[in-house]
Design an enzyme around this catalytic site. Structure first.
Site, short mmCIF file in Angstrom:
data_model
loop_
_atom_site.label_atom_id
_atom_site.label_comp_id
_atom_site.label_asym_id
_atom_site.label_seq_id
_atom_site.Cartn_x
_atom_site.Cartn_y
_atom_site.Cartn_z
N ASP A 178 49.31 -37.87 -28.94
CA ASP A 178 49.66 -37.43 -30.16
C ASP A 178 50.93 -36.14 -30.03
O ASP A 178 50.69 -35.38 -29.63
CB ASP A 178 48.19 -36.45 -30.97
CG ASP A 178 48.34 -36.25 -32.67
OD1 ASP A 178 49.23 -36.50 -33.19
OD2 ASP A 178 47.33 -36.77 -33.28
N CYS A 208 44.77 -43.03 -35.30
CA CYS A 208 45.55 -42.35 -35.68
C CYS A 208 45.63 -42.41 -36.75
O CYS A 208 45.16 -44.03 -37.18
CB CYS A 208 46.83 -42.27 -35.19
SG CYS A 208 46.89 -44.14 -33.91
N PRO A 209 46.96 -42.01 -37.95
CA PRO A 209 46.55 -42.90 -39.16
C PRO A 209 47.91 -44.18 -39.49
O PRO A 209 48.28 -44.09 -38.19
CB PRO A 209 47.46 -42.13 -39.50
CG PRO A 209 48.18 -40.82 -38.51
CD PRO A 209 47.30 -40.82 -38.30
N THR A 235 38.44 -48.00 -34.46
CA THR A 235 38.11 -47.55 -35.22
C THR A 235 38.28 -47.37 -36.87
O THR A 235 37.82 -46.49 -38.02
CB THR A 235 36.13 -46.91 -35.96
OG1 THR A 235 36.91 -45.25 -34.47
CG2 THR A 235 35.20 -47.91 -34.58
N SER A 236 40.12 -47.13 -37.21
CA SER A 236 41.10 -46.39 -37.17
C SER A 236 41.39 -47.42 -38.81
O SER A 236 41.07 -46.75 -39.61
CB SER A 236 42.28 -45.66 -36.83
OG SER A 236 42.83 -44.84 -37.35
N ARG A 237 42.41 -48.19 -38.52
CA ARG A 237 43.20 -48.72 -39.45
C ARG A 237 43.49 -50.47 -38.05
O ARG A 237 43.68 -50.31 -37.04
CB ARG A 237 44.49 -48.51 -39.85
CG ARG A 237 44.19 -46.96 -40.05
CD ARG A 237 43.38 -47.38 -42.17
NE ARG A 237 43.74 -46.58 -43.04
CZ ARG A 237 42.26 -45.98 -43.35
NH1 ARG A 237 40.83 -45.89 -42.39
NH2 ARG A 237 42.55 -44.81 -44.07
N ASP A 261 36.30 -52.29 -35.97
CA ASP A 261 35.83 -52.19 -36.82
C ASP A 261 35.97 -52.19 -38.28
O ASP A 261 36.43 -52.30 -39.17
CB ASP A 261 34.74 -50.56 -37.18
CG ASP A 261 34.24 -50.73 -37.67
OD1 ASP A 261 33.16 -51.20 -38.58
OD2 ASP A 261 34.53 -48.76 -38.99
N GLU A 266 42.03 -57.65 -43.22
CA GLU A 266 40.47 -57.55 -43.78
C GLU A 266 39.69 -57.23 -45.07
O GLU A 266 39.06 -57.71 -45.80
CB GLU A 266 39.72 -56.29 -43.03
CG GLU A 266 40.08 -54.31 -43.53
CD GLU A 266 39.65 -53.37 -43.21
OE1 GLU A 266 39.08 -52.73 -44.13
OE2 GLU A 266 39.47 -53.55 -42.05
N HIS A 298 33.81 -52.36 -40.87
CA HIS A 298 34.32 -51.32 -41.16
C HIS A 298 33.40 -50.80 -41.94
O HIS A 298 33.02 -50.10 -43.09
CB HIS A 298 35.33 -51.30 -42.70
CG HIS A 298 36.40 -50.11 -43.05
ND1 HIS A 298 37.70 -50.67 -42.99
CD2 HIS A 298 36.44 -49.20 -43.16
CE1 HIS A 298 38.05 -49.64 -43.65
NE2 HIS A 298 37.49 -48.39 -43.01
#
Length: 332
Positions: A178, A208-209, A235-237, A261, A266, A298
Protein backbone atom coordinates in the site's frame (compact mmCIF):
# COMPACT_ATOMS: atom_id res chain seq x y z
CA UNK A 1 -37.51 16.46 2.26
CA UNK A 2 -37.65 13.93 -0.57
CA UNK A 3 -34.79 11.55 -1.37
CA UNK A 4 -34.77 9.71 -4.70
CA UNK A 5 -33.05 6.32 -4.62
CA UNK A 6 -31.58 4.93 -7.84
CA UNK A 7 -30.63 1.34 -8.60
CA UNK A 8 -32.62 0.34 -5.55
CA UNK A 9 -33.35 -3.27 -4.67
CA UNK A 10 -35.85 -4.80 -2.21
CA UNK A 11 -33.14 -4.99 0.45
CA UNK A 12 -32.48 -1.25 0.10
CA UNK A 13 -36.14 -0.57 0.83
CA UNK A 14 -36.09 -2.93 3.80
CA UNK A 15 -33.07 -1.47 5.55
CA UNK A 16 -33.61 2.20 4.70
CA UNK A 17 -37.27 2.04 5.73
CA UNK A 18 -36.16 0.36 8.96
CA UNK A 19 -33.56 3.09 9.58
CA UNK A 20 -36.04 5.86 8.72
CA UNK A 21 -38.44 4.63 11.39
CA UNK A 22 -35.87 5.53 14.05
CA UNK A 23 -35.19 9.04 12.71
CA UNK A 24 -36.61 11.80 14.94
CA UNK A 25 -37.80 13.73 11.87
CA UNK A 26 -39.12 10.69 9.99
CA UNK A 27 -42.55 12.19 9.10
CA UNK A 28 -40.80 14.95 7.16
CA UNK A 29 -38.61 12.61 5.09
CA UNK A 30 -39.94 10.87 1.98
CA UNK A 31 -37.98 8.03 0.40
CA UNK A 32 -38.73 7.44 -3.28
CA UNK A 33 -37.28 4.19 -4.65
CA UNK A 34 -36.42 3.64 -8.31
CA UNK A 35 -34.99 0.38 -9.62
CA UNK A 36 -33.51 2.12 -12.67
CA UNK A 37 -29.88 3.16 -12.56
CA UNK A 38 -29.18 6.87 -12.56
CA UNK A 39 -28.34 8.04 -16.08
CA UNK A 40 -28.97 11.20 -18.08
CA UNK A 41 -32.26 9.64 -19.25
CA UNK A 42 -33.49 8.61 -15.78
CA UNK A 43 -32.34 11.73 -13.91
CA UNK A 44 -35.80 13.22 -14.42
CA UNK A 45 -37.08 10.76 -11.79
CA UNK A 46 -35.29 12.95 -9.23
CA UNK A 47 -37.41 16.00 -10.04
CA UNK A 48 -38.83 17.38 -6.82
CA UNK A 49 -36.20 15.67 -4.67
CA UNK A 50 -33.57 17.57 -2.71
CA UNK A 51 -31.24 14.59 -2.57
CA UNK A 52 -30.46 11.43 -4.50
CA UNK A 53 -29.10 8.23 -3.00
CA UNK A 54 -26.94 6.24 -5.41
CA UNK A 55 -24.77 3.12 -5.57
CA UNK A 56 -21.63 1.95 -7.40
CA UNK A 57 -23.08 1.54 -10.90
CA UNK A 58 -25.07 4.78 -11.09
CA UNK A 59 -23.71 7.38 -13.53
CA UNK A 60 -22.64 10.70 -12.03
CA UNK A 61 -20.90 12.37 -14.95
CA UNK A 62 -21.14 16.04 -15.90
CA UNK A 63 -24.31 15.62 -17.94
CA UNK A 64 -26.14 13.77 -15.15
CA UNK A 65 -24.98 16.19 -12.46
CA UNK A 66 -26.11 19.16 -14.52
CA UNK A 67 -29.52 17.55 -15.06
CA UNK A 68 -29.89 16.80 -11.34
CA UNK A 69 -28.97 20.37 -10.46
CA UNK A 70 -31.55 21.68 -12.93
CA UNK A 71 -34.20 19.47 -11.29
CA UNK A 72 -33.44 20.98 -7.89
CA UNK A 73 -31.25 18.27 -6.38
CA UNK A 74 -28.59 19.65 -4.07
CA UNK A 75 -27.22 16.58 -2.26
CA UNK A 76 -25.77 13.29 -3.48
CA UNK A 77 -25.71 10.52 -0.90
CA UNK A 78 -23.48 7.63 -1.91
CA UNK A 79 -24.50 4.42 -0.16
CA UNK A 80 -21.06 2.97 -0.88
CA UNK A 81 -17.41 3.78 -0.22
CA UNK A 82 -16.09 4.30 -3.74
CA UNK A 83 -16.85 7.37 -5.83
CA UNK A 84 -14.87 6.75 -9.01
CA UNK A 85 -18.20 7.06 -10.89
CA UNK A 86 -18.50 10.70 -9.77
CA UNK A 87 -17.26 13.71 -11.76
CA UNK A 88 -15.92 15.41 -8.66
CA UNK A 89 -14.83 18.73 -10.27
CA UNK A 90 -18.31 19.20 -11.76
CA UNK A 91 -19.98 18.31 -8.47
CA UNK A 92 -17.89 20.93 -6.69
CA UNK A 93 -18.53 23.54 -9.38
CA UNK A 94 -22.27 23.03 -9.09
CA UNK A 95 -22.12 23.22 -5.31
CA UNK A 96 -23.42 19.73 -4.54
CA UNK A 97 -23.14 18.29 -1.06
CA UNK A 98 -21.64 14.82 -1.63
CA UNK A 99 -21.04 12.29 1.12
CA UNK A 100 -20.26 8.59 1.11
CA UNK A 101 -20.18 5.62 3.45
CA UNK A 102 -16.40 5.25 3.79
CA UNK A 103 -16.42 2.06 5.84
CA UNK A 104 -19.22 -0.36 6.58
CA UNK A 105 -18.58 -3.68 8.26
CA UNK A 106 -15.13 -4.36 6.72
CA UNK A 107 -15.53 -7.90 8.02
CA UNK A 108 -18.40 -8.48 5.57
CA UNK A 109 -16.14 -8.12 2.52
CA UNK A 110 -13.19 -9.80 4.25
CA UNK A 111 -15.27 -12.85 5.15
CA UNK A 112 -16.65 -13.07 1.61
CA UNK A 113 -13.08 -12.98 0.33
CA UNK A 114 -12.28 -16.01 2.49
CA UNK A 115 -15.48 -17.75 1.37
CA UNK A 116 -14.48 -17.33 -2.29
CA UNK A 117 -10.94 -18.57 -1.65
CA UNK A 118 -12.17 -21.63 0.22
CA UNK A 119 -14.90 -22.39 -2.33
CA UNK A 120 -12.51 -22.15 -5.26
CA UNK A 121 -9.70 -24.01 -3.48
CA UNK A 122 -11.74 -26.89 -2.05
CA UNK A 123 -14.24 -26.96 -4.95
CA UNK A 124 -17.23 -27.01 -2.61
CA UNK A 125 -19.51 -25.57 -5.30
CA UNK A 126 -18.66 -28.45 -7.63
CA UNK A 127 -18.83 -31.02 -4.84
CA UNK A 128 -22.29 -29.80 -3.87
CA UNK A 129 -23.55 -30.24 -7.44
CA UNK A 130 -21.99 -33.70 -7.70
CA UNK A 131 -23.46 -35.01 -4.46
CA UNK A 132 -26.91 -33.73 -5.44
CA UNK A 133 -26.64 -36.03 -8.46
CA UNK A 134 -25.37 -38.99 -6.44
CA UNK A 135 -21.76 -38.59 -7.60
CA UNK A 136 -19.37 -38.98 -4.67
CA UNK A 137 -16.15 -39.15 -6.67
CA UNK A 138 -13.34 -36.94 -5.35
CA UNK A 139 -11.44 -36.77 -8.62
CA UNK A 140 -10.96 -33.15 -9.65
CA UNK A 141 -11.70 -31.75 -6.18
CA UNK A 142 -8.13 -31.67 -4.85
CA UNK A 143 -7.26 -28.50 -2.92
CA UNK A 144 -4.43 -27.26 -0.72
CA UNK A 145 -4.01 -26.27 2.92
CA UNK A 146 -4.22 -22.56 3.58
CA UNK A 147 -1.98 -23.05 6.61
CA UNK A 148 1.58 -22.13 5.69
CA UNK A 149 0.68 -20.40 2.42
CA UNK A 150 1.63 -16.81 1.61
CA UNK A 151 -1.23 -14.36 1.07
CA UNK A 152 -0.61 -10.94 -0.49
CA UNK A 153 -2.99 -8.14 0.52
CA UNK A 154 -2.95 -5.23 -1.92
CA UNK A 155 -4.47 -2.31 -0.03
CA UNK A 156 -4.22 -2.24 3.76
CA UNK A 157 -7.23 -0.13 4.64
CA UNK A 158 -9.96 -1.39 6.94
CA UNK A 159 -11.07 -4.20 4.63
CA UNK A 160 -7.50 -5.20 3.83
CA UNK A 161 -6.69 -5.31 7.55
CA UNK A 162 -9.78 -7.42 8.30
CA UNK A 163 -8.79 -9.82 5.51
CA UNK A 164 -5.21 -10.00 6.77
CA UNK A 165 -6.43 -10.90 10.27
CA UNK A 166 -8.51 -13.77 8.90
CA UNK A 167 -5.66 -15.28 6.87
CA UNK A 168 -3.22 -14.76 9.72
CA UNK A 169 -5.64 -16.77 11.86
CA UNK A 170 -5.43 -19.61 9.34
CA UNK A 171 -1.68 -19.74 9.81
CA UNK A 172 -0.79 -17.94 6.60
CA UNK A 173 2.21 -15.70 6.05
CA UNK A 174 0.76 -12.31 5.16
CA UNK A 175 2.40 -9.73 2.89
CA UNK A 176 0.96 -6.27 2.29
CA UNK A 177 1.39 -3.51 -0.25
CA UNK A 178 0.00 0.00 0.00
CA UNK A 179 1.46 3.42 -0.89
CA UNK A 180 -0.05 4.65 2.38
CA UNK A 181 0.29 1.63 4.68
CA UNK A 182 -1.71 1.30 7.85
CA UNK A 183 0.51 1.10 10.95
CA UNK A 184 -1.82 -1.62 12.26
CA UNK A 185 -0.61 -3.96 9.51
CA UNK A 186 2.76 -4.37 11.24
CA UNK A 187 1.13 -6.74 13.74
CA UNK A 188 -0.26 -8.92 10.96
CA UNK A 189 2.39 -9.15 8.28
CA UNK A 190 5.20 -7.56 6.33
CA UNK A 191 4.91 -4.60 3.96
CA UNK A 192 6.72 -5.17 0.65
CA UNK A 193 6.74 -3.62 -2.80
CA UNK A 194 4.24 -4.93 -5.35
CA UNK A 195 6.70 -7.02 -7.44
CA UNK A 196 7.87 -8.90 -4.33
CA UNK A 197 4.28 -9.50 -3.20
CA UNK A 198 3.28 -10.83 -6.59
CA UNK A 199 6.35 -13.06 -6.82
CA UNK A 200 5.90 -14.66 -3.39
CA UNK A 201 2.13 -14.84 -2.80
CA UNK A 202 0.17 -18.04 -3.36
CA UNK A 203 -2.99 -15.94 -3.11
CA UNK A 204 -3.23 -12.27 -4.12
CA UNK A 205 -6.26 -10.39 -2.75
CA UNK A 206 -7.11 -6.88 -3.98
CA UNK A 207 -8.55 -4.35 -1.52
CA UNK A 208 -7.55 -0.98 -2.96
CA UNK A 209 -9.66 1.88 -4.35
CA UNK A 210 -10.05 2.45 -8.07
CA UNK A 211 -7.93 5.42 -9.14
CA UNK A 212 -5.90 6.27 -12.23
CA UNK A 213 -2.88 4.70 -10.54
CA UNK A 214 -4.70 1.43 -9.79
CA UNK A 215 -6.76 0.95 -12.94
CA UNK A 216 -5.70 -2.38 -14.49
CA UNK A 217 -3.19 -2.80 -11.68
CA UNK A 218 -3.23 -6.47 -12.55
CA UNK A 219 -2.62 -6.67 -16.28
CA UNK A 220 -0.06 -7.54 -18.95
CA UNK A 221 2.82 -5.98 -17.01
CA UNK A 222 2.07 -7.49 -13.60
CA UNK A 223 0.55 -10.89 -14.35
CA UNK A 224 3.94 -12.33 -15.45
CA UNK A 225 5.36 -11.16 -12.10
CA UNK A 226 2.92 -13.36 -10.19
CA UNK A 227 3.96 -16.72 -8.81
CA UNK A 228 2.97 -19.25 -11.44
CA UNK A 229 -0.27 -20.98 -10.52
CA UNK A 230 -1.27 -18.41 -7.87
CA UNK A 231 -4.87 -17.50 -7.11
CA UNK A 232 -6.12 -13.95 -7.73
CA UNK A 233 -9.07 -12.57 -5.75
CA UNK A 234 -10.83 -9.26 -6.38
CA UNK A 235 -13.61 -8.11 -4.05
CA UNK A 236 -12.86 -4.41 -4.47
CA UNK A 237 -13.37 -2.77 -7.89
CA UNK A 238 -13.71 -4.55 -11.22
CA UNK A 239 -11.34 -2.30 -13.16
CA UNK A 240 -8.42 -3.15 -10.90
CA UNK A 241 -7.82 -6.05 -13.26
CA UNK A 242 -7.52 -6.15 -17.03
CA UNK A 243 -9.99 -8.95 -17.74
CA UNK A 244 -8.63 -9.74 -21.19
CA UNK A 245 -5.10 -10.11 -19.85
CA UNK A 246 -6.37 -12.27 -16.98
CA UNK A 247 -8.10 -14.58 -19.47
CA UNK A 248 -4.80 -14.95 -21.34
CA UNK A 249 -3.02 -15.71 -18.06
CA UNK A 250 -5.62 -18.37 -17.21
CA UNK A 251 -5.20 -19.96 -20.64
CA UNK A 252 -1.41 -20.08 -20.28
CA UNK A 253 -1.72 -21.46 -16.71
CA UNK A 254 0.32 -18.52 -15.40
CA UNK A 255 -2.73 -17.74 -13.26
CA UNK A 256 -3.93 -20.79 -11.36
CA UNK A 257 -7.38 -19.57 -10.32
CA UNK A 258 -9.52 -16.44 -10.26
CA UNK A 259 -12.24 -15.37 -7.83
CA UNK A 260 -14.06 -12.09 -8.50
CA UNK A 261 -17.00 -10.44 -6.82
CA UNK A 262 -16.68 -7.40 -9.10
CA UNK A 263 -16.33 -7.01 -12.85
CA UNK A 264 -15.27 -4.05 -14.94
CA UNK A 265 -18.43 -4.10 -17.07
CA UNK A 266 -20.76 -5.23 -14.29
CA UNK A 267 -23.21 -2.33 -14.50
CA UNK A 268 -25.22 -4.03 -17.26
CA UNK A 269 -25.26 -7.39 -15.47
CA UNK A 270 -25.06 -7.32 -11.71
CA UNK A 271 -27.96 -6.82 -9.27
CA UNK A 272 -30.52 -8.03 -11.80
CA UNK A 273 -31.92 -11.40 -12.98
CA UNK A 274 -30.67 -12.24 -16.47
CA UNK A 275 -31.40 -15.95 -16.30
CA UNK A 276 -33.84 -15.71 -19.21
CA UNK A 277 -31.68 -13.33 -21.25
CA UNK A 278 -28.90 -13.83 -23.74
CA UNK A 279 -25.82 -12.28 -22.17
CA UNK A 280 -23.93 -10.67 -25.03
CA UNK A 281 -20.80 -9.79 -23.06
CA UNK A 282 -18.31 -12.13 -24.74
CA UNK A 283 -15.52 -11.39 -22.27
CA UNK A 284 -17.70 -12.29 -19.29
CA UNK A 285 -19.00 -15.40 -21.05
CA UNK A 286 -15.43 -16.51 -21.77
CA UNK A 287 -14.58 -16.13 -18.10
CA UNK A 288 -17.46 -18.39 -17.18
CA UNK A 289 -16.06 -21.26 -19.27
CA UNK A 290 -13.08 -21.79 -16.94
CA UNK A 291 -13.53 -24.40 -14.20
CA UNK A 292 -10.98 -22.52 -12.06
CA UNK A 293 -12.93 -19.24 -12.09
CA UNK A 294 -15.52 -18.28 -9.48
CA UNK A 295 -17.75 -15.23 -9.95
CA UNK A 296 -20.26 -13.75 -7.52
CA UNK A 297 -22.43 -10.74 -8.29
CA UNK A 298 -20.99 -8.01 -6.05
CA UNK A 299 -22.34 -9.52 -2.85
CA UNK A 300 -19.31 -9.02 -0.61
CA UNK A 301 -21.06 -6.20 1.26
CA UNK A 302 -24.33 -8.12 1.53
CA UNK A 303 -24.78 -8.82 5.23
CA UNK A 304 -27.42 -7.64 7.69
CA UNK A 305 -24.82 -5.76 9.71
CA UNK A 306 -23.36 -3.98 6.67
CA UNK A 307 -26.73 -2.92 5.25
CA UNK A 308 -27.86 -1.52 8.60
CA UNK A 309 -24.62 0.40 8.89
CA UNK A 310 -24.91 1.76 5.35
CA UNK A 311 -28.41 3.06 6.07
CA UNK A 312 -27.43 4.57 9.42
CA UNK A 313 -24.39 6.39 8.02
CA UNK A 314 -26.39 7.62 5.02
CA UNK A 315 -28.98 9.19 7.34
CA UNK A 316 -26.15 10.75 9.35
CA UNK A 317 -24.82 12.27 6.12
CA UNK A 318 -28.31 13.53 5.33
CA UNK A 319 -28.47 15.23 8.73
CA UNK A 320 -25.17 16.96 7.98
CA UNK A 321 -26.62 18.30 4.73
CA UNK A 322 -29.87 19.45 6.32
CA UNK A 323 -28.20 21.09 9.31
CA UNK A 324 -25.29 22.59 7.41
CA UNK A 325 -22.73 21.06 9.75
CA UNK A 326 -19.34 19.59 8.99
CA UNK A 327 -19.44 16.04 7.67
CA UNK A 328 -16.50 13.71 8.06
CA UNK A 329 -17.80 11.61 5.18
CA UNK A 330 -17.99 14.52 2.77
CA UNK A 331 -16.48 14.12 -0.69
CA UNK A 332 -17.34 17.53 -2.16
Amino acid sequence: MKIAFFGSQPYDRRFFDEALSSQPDAPNIELSYHSALLTEETAILARGAEAVCVFVNDVLDAAVLTALHDYGVRAILLRCAGYNNLDLPTARRLGFFVARVPAYSPEAVAEHTLAMVQTLNRHTHRAYARVREGNFSLDGLLGFNLHGKTVGIVGTGKIGLATARIFRGFGCKVLGHDPYPSPDFAELGTMVDLPQLLAEADIVSLHCPLQDSTRHLIGPATLPQMKRGAMLVNTSRGALIDTGAVIDALKSRQLGALAIDVYEQESSLFFNDHSSDIIDDDVFQRLMTFPNVLVTGHQGFFTIEALREIAAITFHNLDCFRNGGDCGNSVA
